[in-house]
Design a protein around this motif. Structure first.
Motif, PDB file in Angstrom:
ATOM      1  N   PHE A  88       0.819  -1.209   0.000  1.00 48.78           N
ATOM      2  CA  PHE A  88       0.000   0.000   0.000  1.00 48.78           C
ATOM      3  C   PHE A  88       0.857   1.265   0.000  1.00 48.78           C
ATOM      4  O   PHE A  88       0.473   2.274  -0.583  1.00 48.78           O
ATOM      5  N   ALA A  89       2.002   1.222   0.663  1.00 45.95           N
ATOM      6  CA  ALA A  89       2.895   2.389   0.694  1.00 45.95           C
ATOM      7  C   ALA A  89       3.446   2.662  -0.710  1.00 45.95           C
ATOM      8  O   ALA A  89       3.621   3.817  -1.096  1.00 45.95           O
ATOM      9  N   LYS A  90       3.730   1.626  -1.493  1.00 46.56           N
ATOM     10  CA  LYS A  90       4.245   1.790  -2.852  1.00 46.56           C
ATOM     11  C   LYS A  90       3.187   2.397  -3.773  1.00 46.56           C
ATOM     12  O   LYS A  90       3.502   3.170  -4.643  1.00 46.56           O
ATOM     13  N   GLU A  91       1.917   2.033  -3.555  1.00 47.40           N
ATOM     14  CA  GLU A  91       0.834   2.503  -4.408  1.00 47.40           C
ATOM     15  C   GLU A  91       0.559   3.983  -4.209  1.00 47.40           C
ATOM     16  O   GLU A  91       0.060   4.635  -5.104  1.00 47.40           O
ATOM     17  N   GLN A  92       0.867   4.507  -3.057  1.00 50.80           N
ATOM     18  CA  GLN A  92       0.566   5.928  -2.798  1.00 50.80           C
ATOM     19  C   GLN A  92       1.696   6.762  -3.156  1.00 50.80           C
ATOM     20  O   GLN A  92       2.409   7.257  -3.549  1.00 50.80           O
TER      21      GLN A  92
END
Length: 92
Positions: A88-92
């Protein structure tokens, strides 16, 4: 479970273990008196006898194994959550 296999209540098992741990009753005596196989008695004693954890606390082998399984499950859950957080951190 086999058709002819006896089923014992947890209270009965604990009572037998307590009798054995009190020191006055041996496996052969318990076998004769209650009609329970020696290997079954031995398993109950191993699983239900208290293990001294500290001065005030004790835990049985069965409880210890349950706690170990829970710890392992929580470790796996933790790893999954760490990976999900990274995704999720990579997607944001």
């Amino acid at each position: 479970m086999a058709k002819n296999q006896k089923s014992y209540t947890p209270e009965f098992k604990q009572q037998i273990v307590d009798l054995y741990n009190a020191g006055g009753t041996s496996y052969p005596q318990l076998e004769r008196e209650y009609g329970v196989n020696r290997s079954t008695l031995s398993n109950w004693v191993k699983q239900l006898s208290p293990i001294k954890e500290s001065e005030e606390e004790t835990v049985t082998l069965k409880e210890y194994k349950t706690l170990q399984k829970e710890i392992q499950r929580l470790k796996i859950e933790n790893e999954i959550l760490k990976k999900a957080t990274a995704i999720f951190a990579k997607e944001q």
